[in-house]
Write an enzyme that holds these catalytic residues in place. Sequence first.
Site, short mmCIF file in Angstrom:
data_model
loop_
_atom_site.label_atom_id
_atom_site.label_comp_id
_atom_site.label_asym_id
_atom_site.label_seq_id
_atom_site.Cartn_x
_atom_site.Cartn_y
_atom_site.Cartn_z
N GLY A 271 0.66 -1.20 0.11
CA GLY A 271 0.06 0.14 0.12
C GLY A 271 1.09 1.47 0.08
O GLY A 271 1.95 1.51 -0.72
N SER A 272 0.52 2.38 0.87
CA SER A 272 0.93 3.50 0.48
C SER A 272 2.51 3.70 0.89
O SER A 272 2.96 5.00 0.79
CB SER A 272 -0.23 4.70 1.16
OG SER A 272 -1.24 4.77 0.53
N THR A 273 3.06 2.92 1.89
CA THR A 273 4.25 3.12 2.22
C THR A 273 5.19 2.88 0.96
O THR A 273 6.17 3.52 1.04
CB THR A 273 4.80 2.05 3.04
OG1 THR A 273 4.36 0.69 2.56
CG2 THR A 273 4.07 2.00 4.47
#
Length: 562
Positions: free
Chosen positions: A266-268
């Site tokens: 995801g957004s990491t």
Amino acid sequence: MWSNENFILAPLEVKRARKRLFFSFLFIFSIFFSIFFQVLSFPLQEKNKLLLANQITNGLNRANIVDRNGSLMATSIPAWSISAHPHEVLEPRQSAITLHKLMPEKSLEFLTKQLESNSKYVEIDRVSSPRRIDLILNSGVTGIHFSKTQTRLYPKGNLASHILGNVNRDGIGLAGIEHEMDDKLKSNLNSVQLTIDTNIQYILETEIKKQIKFFEAKSAAGIVLNVTNGEILAISSYPTFDVNFFGEASSNQKFNRATFGNYDMGSTFKLINTAIAIDSGKVKLEEKFNTTKPLKFGRHRIDDFRYLDKPANVAEILVNSSNIGSALIAERIGPETQKHYFDLLELTKKPDLPLLEVSKPIFNSKWPRLTSITASYGYGIAVSPIQLASAISCIFNDGKFITPKLIKNKNEIIKKRVFSKKTSLTMRKLARAVVTHPDGSGKKANAYGYLVGGKTGTAEIISNSGGFKKNANLSSFIGAFPINAPKFLVLVLIEEPKPQFQKLKHNYTTGGQVAAPVVRKIIQKIAPILNVHPIVKNLPKIEQTLKLDILYDNSKVKNASL
């Protein structure tokens, strides 16, 4: 009056009587001799016990495993194995009753079966204590034999269980360090020293366990890494298990999520996408992209949690965690350049760790346009937490990649340049803004005085049948401190946290709500151990040097993806 016939028969009767008396004597003597031999054997058994005390089989000697401070994590201790020679056992059933009282974990049925066996040798107990041996020796049970052996002991129980692994009954490593370092542990009496700090390991595991319980989550993983030398100070997978009872642990407990689990993060991954964009020169920080509406790539649609109300620059896209903006940036970077950087960050290869349980990343090796787009916001490539941690460490460590390590040694640290120092500094400023900016998604990770910088991640979990699980998130936060001169990195991932409206008055299970607070607590507790002191006196001045003016104008955009 005796007849001649009686005088003739008398000697025959006497002979028969003498013969019967002789055989009776032999039978009684044999019984007496057997009892005498057994009684005589008692002191000999005690003597054998003393002799066996000095007879430790060399093949069973195994080196200790210790943490970076020399704290014992695994050791071998003397033990006894108990066996029986059934033909030497008098009154097997009564002997089984006596033994059952001394070792109640062994069923009476089992002991009776063993002592009545027709075999010459049967095993009673593989590993037993000296105290139990004394009790059996003094019990009067015959035909029981003892031999000195060793057993592996893990004095810290559950701590770092997935890293340590275990050995089988023959002393051969089954998993973890015990497996991968088996030859060295068997052939070298010098301890194997890990980079793990058991104090930090305890804090990491404890804080993750608390959050698992609070959010009624399924599982979790956590890592504390020294970004300057790659040493893993703590690494955790939950659920865990007591290493001393390895055989009783379920496959779910034994599964090492930190090194063997593969996840769409995801957004990491937006930290990686942004660093590539800046470092490659394909995109400038102030360039703006239309993040106000969804994107379509063929039949695929890319959305944000909330659409930004106006076009956003690269910095705003990262701070607001926009999937749409990240995808547009990836389009500018191009698949070839992106894949090159992913290779340099070793996100496309199996990590080099001394563990059996290390996974290969999962991705389309052709790296088509769609993979490039989705990888920009953490989908389409599944990696392990340790891979994510080492890649982000590179971004924060002046752009130098260092392979993570678990064994403490004096080997030269190989540093591979991936990003420029300038890119690294910019990324550290952006990571700090994620935690301090009003629109930042990582505000709950802000440990006062420790200058935490990082990125949240909230990914939908892929189901085994394909597609995504409904209402199932992988919530994460990865951050370094102090971000002005990073030394340590902390990653926490929590799988499938449940909404807690009654406790929190909201239903969010995002990385910012679930994982970021845990990272803050961990940093506050481990910093003193790591000799990192909170910055108070010059904090405003340092904070000012970390600010990007491009993020602090009069107009603001709302958070896109939590």
